[in-house]
Design a protein around this motif. Structure first.
Motif, short mmCIF file in Angstrom:
data_model
loop_
_atom_site.label_atom_id
_atom_site.label_comp_id
_atom_site.label_asym_id
_atom_site.label_seq_id
_atom_site.Cartn_x
_atom_site.Cartn_y
_atom_site.Cartn_z
N GLN A 155 3.54 14.21 -13.87
CA GLN A 155 4.42 13.04 -13.84
C GLN A 155 3.71 11.69 -13.86
N ARG A 156 2.41 11.65 -13.83
CA ARG A 156 1.74 10.35 -13.72
C ARG A 156 2.03 9.48 -14.93
N ARG A 157 2.11 8.20 -14.66
CA ARG A 157 2.34 7.24 -15.73
C ARG A 157 1.08 7.11 -16.59
N ASN A 185 1.56 1.55 -0.60
CA ASN A 185 2.22 2.78 -1.03
C ASN A 185 1.71 3.99 -0.27
N GLU A 219 0.70 6.79 -6.65
CA GLU A 219 1.76 6.98 -7.64
C GLU A 219 3.04 7.48 -6.97
N THR A 260 6.65 5.50 -7.11
CA THR A 260 7.73 6.01 -7.97
C THR A 260 8.73 6.91 -7.26
N ARG A 287 9.67 5.61 -2.28
CA ARG A 287 9.82 4.17 -2.39
C ARG A 287 10.26 3.55 -1.06
#
Length: 374
Positions: A33-35, A155, A201, A205, A208
């Protein structure tokens, strides 16, 4: 009522099995799923370091074009180290927090002088460079060099607070120490850089601050906050102070087709940057008195010739008002007691100066007011 652990009890670290039950699914999720971010496609430590510095206090979408342009202009540590600071600050224009750019430039010079142009791989040595705190050292050491070094940013702090039900408000020393302990335990193992990036991450994402996507969380089975119904209360919101109101009077001094610009001292608000010469004033101070303040800052007498309007900017910790005063004087200065350097520049020449967004807006307003007759 369920008894909560006291922050002073210094709880032991989780067992290896629990840590692995978080590491493995988190890494698998990150692989899927990483951007696709440009600094994740490179192994160049310098490029990774640059991304980490830019990402401090700045959104990913904003950073991407700056990172690409900056690397194109300064492709190596040597190129950055040998560049004039003005060029570096000009390339940073619009990103804010300009001390990051100054420290980046100084650190590049030290890397060339002390490490033959190669970033050291250990967090211990990285911490000796300007601008490297514990987070940046851990990020570069783990991501660029595969060192088992932890990192904790906002985060990561949120993810760990919920996973391990860590009490305490942001900034609490015992809480911060516990978060770094947990991050240090989790990063031990294969792919430490990916593990750190997965934590960041995940916080950006899925886990949050508001409306976390717990149903999509790859480690929800290990999350103590979810188990105890405390996701919305951990971590507690950080109490933010009201922004300080600050009013500056700016000297708009035209001469032929140029204006006077000044470079500030390295420290403080807009440190090291160029500006229309400015001094702090009271909000209701008359123009003539503000001109006297500007005279003191410039070391020569100036007279207010009229107001050119104001520019309002909301900074992180300040509500800024810039009052533009057209000024003139019998003697054009070339140096000033309150500034490191003065220059008379055309608007085109000013584009090459390292200037904050707020000061650029002030310059635009002055030009739109026709201060140069055009």
């Amino acid at each position: 009522m369920r008894k909560r652990a006291s922050a002073a009890q210094a709880p032991e670290l989780p067992e290896a099995g629990r840590l692995e039950a978080i590491r493995a699914p988190l890494l698998a999720w990150y692989d899927r799923q990483r951007r696709d971010l440009p600094w994740r496609r490179t192994k160049d430590p310098y490029a990774i370091w640059l991304s980490e510095v830019m990402l401090q206090q700045t959104q990913v979408a904003t950073v991407i074009p700056y990172w690409e342009r900056f690397l194109a202009r300064f492709p190596t540590v040597e190129a950055l180290a040998s560049a004039p600071l003005d060029d570096v600050l000009a390339a940073w224009r619009g990103l804010g927090y300009y001390s990051r750019a100054r420290n980046l430039h100084r650190a590049a010079q030290e890397v060339v002088a002390r490490f033959e142009g190669r970033l050291p791989s250990s967090a211990e040595q990285l911490l000796t460079l300007p601008g490297f705190g514990r987070y940046t050292a851990g990020a570069v050491a783990s991501i660029a060099f595969g060192e088992q070094e932890p990192l904790v940013d906002g985060n990561v702090a949120r993810v760990l607070s919920r996973l391990f039900e860590v009490e305490g408000a942001p900034g609490d020393r015992a809480r911060e120490a516990r978060l770094w302990e947990l991050a240090g335990a989790l990063v031990q193992g294969e792919r430490p850089g990916d593990l750190n990036q997965a934590l960041m991450e995940h916080g950006a994402t899925v886990c949050r601050p508001e409306s976390p996507l717990c149903l999509l969380c790859p480690v929800r089975g290990a999350c103590m906050a979810l188990r105890h119904g405390r996701v919305d209360e951990l971590p507690p919101a950080k109490v933010r102070a009201e922004p300080k109101r600050l009013t500056l009077a700016l000297a708009v001094w035209p001469h032929e087709d140029t204006l006077l610009f000044a470079r500030r001292a390295e420290k403080g608000l807009f440190g090291g940057l160029w500006e229309l010469p400015a001094t702090e004033v009271e909000p209701d101070m008359p123009d003539a008195t503000a001109a006297t303040r500007l005279s003191e800052a410039l070391g020569v007498a100036v007279t207010a010739k009229g107001a050119l309007g104001t520019v309002q900017r909301q900074l992180t910790h300040r509500a800024l008002t810039l009052r533009l005063l057209r000024v003139a004087g019998p003697q054009r200065p070339s140096r000033a007691p309150a500034f490191h350097e003065l220059r008379w520049c055309t608007p085109a020449q000013a584009e090459g100066l390292g200037m904050s967004t707020a000061m650029q807006r002030a310059l635009d307003a002055a030009l739109e007011a026709g201060v140069l007759g055009g």
